[in-house]
Design an enzyme around this catalytic site. Structure first.
Site, PDB file in Angstrom:
ATOM      1  N   CYS A 261       0.825  -1.198   0.000  1.00  0.00           N
ATOM      2  CA  CYS A 261       0.000   0.000   0.000  1.00  0.00           C
ATOM      3  C   CYS A 261       0.868   1.260   0.000  1.00  0.00           C
ATOM      4  CB  CYS A 261      -0.980  -0.038   1.168  1.00  0.00           C
ATOM      5  SG  CYS A 261      -2.357   1.123   0.988  1.00  0.00           S
ATOM      6  N   GLN A 265       3.789   2.861  -2.828  1.00  0.00           N
ATOM      7  CA  GLN A 265       3.968   4.221  -3.326  1.00  0.00           C
ATOM      8  C   GLN A 265       5.362   4.743  -3.019  1.00  0.00           C
ATOM      9  OE1 GLN A 265       0.717   6.180  -1.342  1.00  0.00           O
ATOM     10  NE2 GLN A 265      -0.782   4.803  -2.269  1.00  0.00           N
ATOM     11  N   ASN A 303      -7.287  -0.073   0.056  1.00  0.00           N
ATOM     12  CA  ASN A 303      -7.537   1.156   0.798  1.00  0.00           C
ATOM     13  C   ASN A 303      -6.474   2.149   0.401  1.00  0.00           C
ATOM     14  OD1 ASN A 303      -8.070   3.222   2.535  1.00  0.00           O
ATOM     15  ND2 ASN A 303      -7.374   2.164   4.376  1.00  0.00           N
ATOM     16  N   PHE A 306      -4.036   7.325  -3.311  1.00  0.00           N
ATOM     17  CA  PHE A 306      -2.938   7.740  -4.183  1.00  0.00           C
ATOM     18  C   PHE A 306      -2.441   6.525  -4.959  1.00  0.00           C
ATOM     19  CE2 PHE A 306      -3.100  10.809  -0.794  1.00  0.00           C
ATOM     20  CZ  PHE A 306      -2.792  12.024  -1.394  1.00  0.00           C
ATOM     21  N   HIS A 353      -3.899  -5.145  -0.328  1.00  0.00           N
ATOM     22  CA  HIS A 353      -3.617  -5.756   0.966  1.00  0.00           C
ATOM     23  C   HIS A 353      -3.695  -7.283   0.923  1.00  0.00           C
ATOM     24  CE1 HIS A 353      -3.553  -2.037   3.383  1.00  0.00           C
ATOM     25  NE2 HIS A 353      -4.330  -1.593   2.421  1.00  0.00           N
ATOM     26  N   GLU A 355      -2.735  -9.282   3.198  1.00  0.00           N
ATOM     27  CA  GLU A 355      -3.121  -9.809   4.511  1.00  0.00           C
ATOM     28  C   GLU A 355      -4.638  -9.891   4.629  1.00  0.00           C
ATOM     29  OE1 GLU A 355      -3.592  -5.494   4.932  1.00  0.00           O
ATOM     30  OE2 GLU A 355      -2.092  -6.767   3.985  1.00  0.00           O
TER      31      GLU A 355
END
Length: 391
Positions: A261, A265, A303, A306, A353, A355
Site C-alpha cells: 500500500c 507508493q 484502501n 494515491f 492488501h 493480509e
C-alpha cells in the site's frame, strides 16, 4: 443492545452539499476527507486500519453493526477513522464473539458518526465529484449556523500534502517472534502497519521488528535484518521524502524489500517514479487485480487514495538508477498500477492488501513470494556475520 437516539446530525461536504441524519457514536464535530468503502463485511478491520486516519469513512453496505465488535479482530490498538457514516445501524448484536456493540466502541474511542442518511446518494456524488473534505456535526454542533459549518469544513486540511505517519506509528520498537523455524530478523517500518500483516510475516519465519516511522538506516542496520518491509499507512506519499531516502539506502545495501500500500507508493518514489491522487480512490474488499506474472485475476482488498505513475506494459529503467522495473499488477476497474517489481534488485511491492482481514485471501501468496525472495537472495549472496548490508 445498541443505543439509538433521534438526536439530529448533519454531514456537510465542502461543495455545500448537506445530508441530515441522526447522531451515531460520539457526538460533536469531526472533519476529514470523506471516502466510501464498498465491503459488505469486515467493518471492524476497516475501522481499526491506521490507513484511514484523517478520513471520514462511508460504508456503502446499508446494514452495519450486526456482529458487534470483539477483542480478537482489531488491526491496531484503536479505531482510526476520523468519522463514520452508515445508513442503518443494527439495533442488536448477534454474534457469539462480540464483546460490545459498534456504537459503544465508537463512543469509547470518541468517533463522531452519523446514521440514517442516503449513503448511496453520497457515494454517487463522490464518484462524480471526487473525494472531498467533509464534516459531521451533532450534539451542540448540529445547531451551528450552516455557513459556519461549511466554513469549518473548507478550512480543514486537504489529504494531499499531509504526512500522517507520526500519528499512527509506534513510538518504540516492538518485536514479534517468528512462528516455527526462524528465517531472520525483519525490519518493518511502521507507517500504519496492520496486525494481520505482522501475523503473516511471523508465520513465514520472520522475527518481526516493528520500528517507529522515525527509524533511520542506521536503526534498521542495527537489528541485522535479512530484509526490510514498508507498511501501509495514511497520507500523501509526496510528503514522505525522509522515508523515501531511508528506502534508497535499503536498496543500495542490497537488502530484499517488500512494500504494501503506502509502501508500494514509497518504493515507486524511491525508484524515481511519481505518485498522484486518485479521484475517489479504491476502498473495499472486492477489487479485481491482474497479476501479470501468472495471468491470474485476483479479488483483493484495497484502501488507497494515491497511486504510482508508471508505464503499464513492458520493462522500463528506473529513473534513479536501480535497473529495470516493471508493473507487476494492474487494477482491472480503472487500470491503476497495483504492483511494482524491480528486475535487477530484490524489491517488489503491491498497492493492495494481501493480509486481507476479513478477506478475501486470493493474494496471500505474496508473503510466500517475499520469503522465497529473501531465501534466494541470501543463497546467492551469503550474509557476512555482523555485516547487515549484505542480504
Amino acid at each position: 443492545m445498541t443505543r439509538f437516539t433521534r438526536n439530529p446530525a448533519v454531514l456537510v461536504l465542502e461543495d455545500g452539499t448537506r445530508h441530515a441524519g441522526h447522531a451515531y457514536g460520539a457526538t460533536g464535530t469531526t472533519l476529514g476527507e470523506v471516502v466510501f468503502a464498498t465491503g459488505m463485511t469486515g467493518y471492524q478491520e476497516t475501522l481499526t486500519d491506521p490507513s484511514y486516519a484523517g478520513q471520514i469513512v462511508l460504508q456503502t453496505a446499508p446494514h452495519i453493526g450486526n456482529t458487534g465488535m470483539n477483542g480478537e479482530d482489531p488491526e491496531s490498538r484503536r479505531i482510526w477513522v476520523a468519522g463514520y457514516i452508515v445508513r442503518d445501524p443494527s439495533r442488536v448484536v448477534s454474534n457469539w464473539r462480540a464483546d460490545e456493540s459498534l456504537d459503544d466502541a465508537l463512543v469509547n474511542d470518541g468517533i463522531v458518526g452519523i446514521s440514517g442518511i442516503d449513503t448511496r446518494a453520497v457515494t454517487r456524488h463522490i464518484r462524480s465529484a471526487g473525494s472531498m473534505r467533509g464534516g459531521i456535526f451533532s450534539g451542540d454542533a448540529a445547531g451551528l449556523n450552516p455557513e459556519e459549518q461549511l466554513r469549518l469544513v473548507r478550512e480543514a486540511p486537504a489529504m494531499a500534502g499531509q504526512n500522517l505517519s507520526a500519528a499512527v506509528s509506534v513510538s518504540v520498537a516492538e518485536v514479534t517472534p517468528a512462528s516455527g523455524e526462524r528465517l531472520g530478523a525483519l525490519a518493518v517500518l511502521d507507517l500504519g502497519v496492520k496486525q494481520s500483516t505482522i501475523d503473516n510475516l511471523a508465520a513465514r519465519g520472520f522475527e518481526v521488528h516493528v520500528l517507529p516511522q522515525t527509524a533511520t538506516l542506521a536503526d534498521i542496520r542495527a537489528i541485522d535484518p535479512v530484509a526490510v518491509f514498508y507498511s501501509n499507512g495514511p497520507g500523501d506519499p509526496a510528503a514522505s521524502d525522509a522515508h523515501v531516502e531511508v528506502l534508497r539506502g535499503v536498496l543500495d545495501a542490497g537488502l530484499p524489500f517488500f512494500g504494501i500500500c503506502f509502501g508500494n507508493q514509497l518504493l515507486g518514489r524511491a525508484l524515481g517514479l511519481g505518485t498522484y491522487k486518485l479521484p475517489f480512490g479504491h476502498r473495499g474488499i472486492n477489487q479485481p487485480v491482474l497479476d501479470k506474472t501468472t495471468g491470474r485475476v485476483e479479488i483483493t482488498a484495497h484502501n488507497h487514495g494515491f497511486a504510482v505513475d508508471a508505464p503499464l506494459d513492458g520493462e522500463f529503467d528506473s529513473p534513479h538508477g536501480y535497473g529495470r522495473v516493471e508493473v507487476s499488477h494492474i487494477g482491472l476497474n480503472d487500470r491503476v498500477v497495483e504492483g511494482l517489481r524491480a528486475l535487477d534488485i530484490p524489491a517488489f511491492s503491491v498497492q493492495y492488501h494481501p493480509e486481507a482481514a476479513a478477506g478475501p485471501h486470493d493474494a496471500n501468496y505474496l508473503f510466500d513470494r517475499f520469503r522465497d525472495l529473501v531465501v534466494a537472495t541470501r543463497t546467492a549472496s551469503p550474509r557476512t556475520t555482523g555485516d547487515s548490508t549484505n542480504a
